[in-house]
Design a protein around this motif. Structure first.
Motif, PDB file in Angstrom:
ATOM      1  N   MET A  18      31.628 -15.761  42.221  1.00  0.00           N
ATOM      2  CA  MET A  18      31.737 -14.313  42.375  1.00  0.00           C
ATOM      3  C   MET A  18      33.134 -13.832  42.033  1.00  0.00           C
ATOM      4  O   MET A  18      33.296 -12.779  41.396  1.00  0.00           O
ATOM      5  CB  MET A  18      31.365 -13.913  43.804  1.00  0.00           C
ATOM      6  CG  MET A  18      31.446 -12.403  44.063  1.00  0.00           C
ATOM      7  SD  MET A  18      30.529 -11.419  42.845  1.00  0.00           S
ATOM      8  CE  MET A  18      28.859 -11.918  43.233  1.00  0.00           C
ATOM      9  N   VAL A  19      34.156 -14.586  42.431  1.00  0.00           N
ATOM     10  CA  VAL A  19      35.528 -14.198  42.083  1.00  0.00           C
ATOM     11  C   VAL A  19      35.696 -14.212  40.568  1.00  0.00           C
ATOM     12  O   VAL A  19      36.328 -13.317  39.986  1.00  0.00           O
ATOM     13  CB  VAL A  19      36.539 -15.145  42.762  1.00  0.00           C
ATOM     14  CG1 VAL A  19      37.951 -14.814  42.314  1.00  0.00           C
ATOM     15  CG2 VAL A  19      36.430 -15.029  44.269  1.00  0.00           C
ATOM     16  N   ALA A  20      35.102 -15.229  39.913  1.00  0.00           N
ATOM     17  CA  ALA A  20      35.171 -15.279  38.453  1.00  0.00           C
ATOM     18  C   ALA A  20      34.479 -14.065  37.843  1.00  0.00           C
ATOM     19  O   ALA A  20      34.989 -13.459  36.888  1.00  0.00           O
ATOM     20  CB  ALA A  20      34.547 -16.583  37.942  1.00  0.00           C
ATOM     21  N   GLY A  77      33.786 -13.094  47.383  1.00  0.00           N
ATOM     22  CA  GLY A  77      33.923 -14.491  46.995  1.00  0.00           C
ATOM     23  C   GLY A  77      35.123 -15.131  47.667  1.00  0.00           C
ATOM     24  O   GLY A  77      35.865 -14.484  48.415  1.00  0.00           O
ATOM     25  N   GLY A  78      35.316 -16.428  47.401  1.00  0.00           N
ATOM     26  CA  GLY A  78      36.418 -17.163  48.006  1.00  0.00           C
ATOM     27  C   GLY A  78      37.281 -17.836  46.956  1.00  0.00           C
ATOM     28  O   GLY A  78      36.863 -18.039  45.808  1.00  0.00           O
ATOM     29  N   LYS A  91      35.189 -13.222  34.184  1.00  0.00           N
ATOM     30  CA  LYS A  91      35.249 -14.558  33.607  1.00  0.00           C
ATOM     31  C   LYS A  91      33.917 -15.272  33.803  1.00  0.00           C
ATOM     32  O   LYS A  91      33.122 -14.905  34.669  1.00  0.00           O
ATOM     33  CB  LYS A  91      36.372 -15.376  34.275  1.00  0.00           C
ATOM     34  CG  LYS A  91      37.756 -14.759  34.132  1.00  0.00           C
ATOM     35  CD  LYS A  91      38.203 -14.704  32.680  1.00  0.00           C
ATOM     36  CE  LYS A  91      39.628 -14.153  32.581  1.00  0.00           C
ATOM     37  NZ  LYS A  91      40.077 -14.090  31.168  1.00  0.00           N
ATOM     38  N   PRO A  92      33.644 -16.313  32.996  1.00  0.00           N
ATOM     39  CA  PRO A  92      32.390 -17.064  33.168  1.00  0.00           C
ATOM     40  C   PRO A  92      32.404 -17.856  34.465  1.00  0.00           C
ATOM     41  O   PRO A  92      33.471 -18.165  35.016  1.00  0.00           O
ATOM     42  CB  PRO A  92      32.358 -17.987  31.939  1.00  0.00           C
ATOM     43  CG  PRO A  92      33.784 -18.121  31.521  1.00  0.00           C
ATOM     44  CD  PRO A  92      34.430 -16.804  31.835  1.00  0.00           C
ATOM     45  N   GLY A 134      41.540 -18.052  50.739  1.00  0.00           N
ATOM     46  CA  GLY A 134      41.221 -16.728  51.233  1.00  0.00           C
ATOM     47  C   GLY A 134      39.973 -16.162  50.607  1.00  0.00           C
ATOM     48  O   GLY A 134      39.161 -16.873  50.019  1.00  0.00           O
ATOM     49  N   ALA A 135      39.824 -14.853  50.718  1.00  0.00           N
ATOM     50  CA  ALA A 135      38.628 -14.150  50.247  1.00  0.00           C
ATOM     51  C   ALA A 135      39.039 -13.095  49.237  1.00  0.00           C
ATOM     52  O   ALA A 135      40.195 -12.641  49.202  1.00  0.00           O
ATOM     53  CB  ALA A 135      37.881 -13.512  51.409  1.00  0.00           C
ATOM     54  N   PHE A 136      38.043 -12.705  48.422  1.00  0.00           N
ATOM     55  CA  PHE A 136      38.281 -11.750  47.349  1.00  0.00           C
ATOM     56  C   PHE A 136      37.039 -10.879  47.237  1.00  0.00           C
ATOM     57  O   PHE A 136      35.927 -11.400  47.138  1.00  0.00           O
ATOM     58  CB  PHE A 136      38.530 -12.508  46.039  1.00  0.00           C
ATOM     59  CG  PHE A 136      39.327 -11.750  45.026  1.00  0.00           C
ATOM     60  CD1 PHE A 136      40.705 -11.725  45.099  1.00  0.00           C
ATOM     61  CD2 PHE A 136      38.698 -11.066  43.997  1.00  0.00           C
ATOM     62  CE1 PHE A 136      41.446 -11.037  44.153  1.00  0.00           C
ATOM     63  CE2 PHE A 136      39.433 -10.383  43.056  1.00  0.00           C
ATOM     64  CZ  PHE A 136      40.812 -10.360  43.129  1.00  0.00           C
ATOM     65  N   GLN A 137      37.210  -9.575  47.278  1.00  0.00           N
ATOM     66  CA  GLN A 137      36.057  -8.677  47.270  1.00  0.00           C
ATOM     67  C   GLN A 137      36.304  -7.508  46.335  1.00  0.00           C
ATOM     68  O   GLN A 137      37.383  -6.913  46.330  1.00  0.00           O
ATOM     69  CB  GLN A 137      35.767  -8.156  48.685  1.00  0.00           C
ATOM     70  CG  GLN A 137      34.512  -7.298  48.780  1.00  0.00           C
ATOM     71  CD  GLN A 137      34.245  -6.820  50.182  1.00  0.00           C
ATOM     72  OE1 GLN A 137      35.126  -6.880  51.031  1.00  0.00           O
ATOM     73  NE2 GLN A 137      33.043  -6.344  50.437  1.00  0.00           N
TER      74      GLN A 137
END
Length: 763
Positions: A290-292, A274-275, A297-298, A369-372
């Motif tokens: 997706m990060v949530a 996610g971003g 988180k919702p 940025g990005a988060f995976q």
């Protein structure tokens, strides 16, 4: 015809009609005015005749003299001139002219008897013959008669003139009415043309626009004729077609964007990617869905700026804070793998990267940025590392197991012979017993290593768990001791499992002994068995096939295991016990056996509360009855007289086996390799059993020897022996169907039992 041409035509027609009406009006006015003047002239003439009539009356009333007659004659001549003018006009004044001429002639004739006077009227009245009463009366009467006739003629002319005027006015009115009718018809035609060629197309366009406003994409204006309104309708339809094309293009672009978004969503969902972005001017954080979800988180959740560090585990918070600060202040990007705690408090490995974004002037205004979620990758890497450790242990075990088990076979066999040879009073007997026990411990160590490396040969069959545990229960109770209470709870009915019964009993006994060591002051040991089903999601996450299993839970009330040690308990040689209480191979052997049996094992523990180890055994699909063999060692050695060919490359082991088999009464032949064995098999020598090592030099292993031997001697029995089988008779950790194996190292009783079993099989 075009609307412009039609309009010009109608305008021209209207203008011509208007000019015609104006000209008609002017002409009519001129005609009426002319007739009015003529009527006035007739009226004036009539007045003159009336005056002449009055003059004739005066001649009757008064005594006429020459002056009166002169006036009368002058008036008559004036009337004569006027009538001449009318006669030259369009009036028929002939009758009046005749009477006025006769009147004047009558007056003039009265003077023709005056010979000496050319103008008798101006002479002395006493000499005028008209002064005679009788003649004057006759003349007056004639004048009166002619005057009446003239008046009658003039009246007739006036009447005719009035009739002409009325007829002319009627014609003018008729012409005006016809012109008005024609003009009205033209107006109706013009209105109809306007309605047909302007109003109807306009209404049609309005209706079409109304339908379009109601989302009727198929609405089109009807085309009437070939004029400008038709061109307008066609242009409007063309605009709608272009709009539809644009709409289709937009829909296609939207579909493409939707597909791209779906692909991105799929990619994000599959890769857990996610971003995020942080606007430093507003301190606003935005997360993708997706990060949530990674944070638990919702969807749509965006944290406060102050919360950003609290999601990371405490050890990683300073590191991510320093990276973020350098990125925002200096524009240094970062890419790092850290751990967060989701909303359930579970640690999650993530890969987070960030870079600064700038405004038009180049100033840094935020970071994005990005988060995976890389938990699966980290787990796979852990599995890979564990698999690599396993492979290393397996290679090490495979490298030494063959030779080591050959040595142990000789050591255990000869130690057993020595132990039986010495009397109890001999001081050498305890030494022989120590050698024998050391050999047993070495053999157990080798088996444990092979079990962990999943290289031990298994012979799984459909088994009922409850009878196996009931059979093992007395031994298990003795093993854990009286201070520990034991309980066995089983669901009814339990499904059959596909398992090697002997290895299963060893694994269960190992778990019981581990539980005993965790409860030095006593406690409770509970074994539970029940049917279960592992879903696809759980199975995929734990690298196991989804389906039906029987789960065996071994629980103790002991000291438990710390969280930082729980992931290491299945590793070989890792133990929390003192060195004199364990080698660290018990749980490793259990883990390897369950994995080799296509099962699954997990462990749950809480310090001070106890530990539960769950074994998931696959349910047997094929329940065909298998040959049941007594696994207990016989107290009586089984002897025979058959001929046995022993193929063994290790001379010490070969000599030991020959000695033992001869002692049991068998006729024994031996070969050091495959070539010697084939020479003997091709001879006329009687052979009942081929006892061959699996691993032999020069690539001619026991499987190939057995295959060639069976071609030469179809009735020949085969018994394999090996300390390390590789893949010749064991595939996927299981013995091939119909294969008998005597694993090294073995005791004399095991050798006698297996040889006898091999000779009896197939009879």
């Amino acid at each position: 015809m075009k609307l412009v041409q039609t309009s010009i035509f109608f305008i021209t027609a209207c203008l011509l009609g208007l000019v015609f009406l104006i000209a008609l009006g002017v002409w009519s006015y001129h005609q009426v005015e002319t007739m009015r003047l003529e009527l006035n002239s007739l009226t004036t003439l009539n007045n003159k005749i009336d005056a002449l009539s009055v003059g004739s009356d005066n001649l009757v009333i008064f005594r006429p003299d020459d002056h009166l007659w002169q006036v009368f004659l002058s008036d008559a001549r004036t009337i004569q001139n006027d009538l001449s003018e009318l006669e030259r006009g369009k009036f028929n004044a002939h009758r009046a002219m005749r009477h006025i001429d006769q009147l004047i002639k009558s007056v003039e004739d009265a003077y023709q008897y005056l010979p000496e006077n050319n103008n008798p009227i101006i002479n002395n009245s006493q000499m005028n013959p008209l002064s005679l009463p009788l003649r004057s009366r006759l003349l007056i009467n004639q004048v009166a008669d002619h005057g009446i006739a003239i008046e009658s003629s003039i009246d007739q002319l006036m009447l005719e003139n009035q009739q002409i005027i009325e007829s002319h006015i009627n014609r003018i009115l008729f012409i005006f009415m016809m012109s008005t009718l024609i003009f009205g018809v033209l107006c109706v035609l013009a209105f109809n043309m306007i309605y047909q060629r302007i109003a109807l197309p306009t209404r049609n366009l309005i209706n079409t626009i109304s339908r379009i406003s109601q989302d009727d994409d198929k609405a089109r204006a009807e085309v009437f004729g070939k004029d400008e309104m038709a061109e307008l309708s066609m242009a409007f339809n063309g605009l709608l077609d272009q709009k539809d094309r644009f709409h289709q293009q937009i829909l296609q672009q939207q579909n493409e964007l939707k597909k791209q978004a779906e692909l991105l969503e799929i990619a994000g969902r599959i890769t857990r990617f996610g971003g995020w972005s942080v606007d430093m001017s507003t301190k606003q954080i935005n997360w993708s869905n997706m990060v949530a979800r990674i944070h638990g988180k919702p969807e749509g959740y965006s944290p406060r700026f102050e919360e950003r560090l609290a999601f990371y585990i405490p050890d990683h918070q300073p590191h991510i804070e320093a990276l973020f600060k350098n990125c925002y202040q200096s524009g240094i990007p970062y890419d790092v793998e850290l751990q967060i705690l989701n909303s359930a408090g579970e640690p999650v490995w993530v890969r987070t990267s960030g870079e600064a974004f700038r405004d038009n002037e180049g100033n840094i205004t935020g970071v994005h940025g990005a988060f995976q979620d890389i938990s699966e990758r980290m787990e796979l890497e852990n599995r890979l590392r564990q698999s690599q450790r396993l492979e290393a242990v397996g290679q090490l075990t495979g490298g030494v197991a063959h030779d080591f088990n050959n040595l142990l076979t000789v050591v255990i066999g000869n130690a057993q012979i020595l132990t039986e040879s010495f009397e109890d009073s001999s001081r050498l007997k305890p030494l022989a017993d120590m050698i024998l026990q050391a050999g047993y411990r070495g053999a157990e160590l080798t088996r444990s290593l092979l079990a962990f490396a999943r290289k031990q040969p298994l012979d799984p069959k459909p088994e009922q768990i409850k009878p196996l545990i009931d059979q093992l229960w007395p031994l298990l109770e003795r093993a854990v001791g009286e201070e520990i209470g034991t309980k066995f709870i089983a669901e009814e009915p339990l499904k059959d499992v596909l398992v090697d019964a002997g290895q299963f009993e060893n694994a269960l006994l190992n778990l019981a002994l581990n539980a005993k060591d965790a409860m030095p002051k006593g406690g409770q040991l509970v074994i539970e068995a029940e049917n279960t089903h592992l879903p696809e999601q759980y199975a995929h996450h734990h690298d196991i096939a989804a389906g039906d299993y029987v789960v065996l839970a071994v629980s103790d009330s002991g000291c438990g295991i710390d969280a930082d040690k729980i992931d290491k308990v299945f590793e070989p040689f890792y133990t929390t016990k003192s060195k004199d209480k364990g080698t660290g191979l018990g749980l490793a052997m259990v883990y390897g056996f369950i994995k080799q049996s296509n099962g699954h094992v997990n462990i749950y523990s809480e310090p001070g509360q106890g530990t539960t180890v769950r074994l998931y055994l696959p349910v047997a699909i094929d329940k065909t009855a298998q040959l049941t063999v007594n696994k207990k060692d016989s107290d009586t050695l089984q002897v025979g007289h058959e001929s046995i060919l022993v193929v063994e490359d290790d001379p010490l082991v070969r000599e030991y086996v020959l000695t033992q088999l001869k002692a049991l009464g068998y006729d024994v032949l031996s070969a050091a390799d495959g070539k010697q064995a084939m020479d003997i098999l091709e001879s006329e020598q009687s052979i009942d059993l081929l006892l061959t090592d699996v691993v032999l030099p020069e690539g001619f292993n026991g499987r190939k020897i057995a295959e060639h031997a069976l071609k030469l001697r179809p009735a020949l029995r085969v018994l394999y022996t090996s300390g390390y089988t590789e893949n010749s008779i064991v595939h996927h950790g299981r013995l091939d169907k119909g294969v008998l194996l005597l694993s090294k190292p073995y005791k004399r009783e095991e050798l006698a039992s297996k040889v006898r079993m091999a000779l009896l099989t197939g009879e």
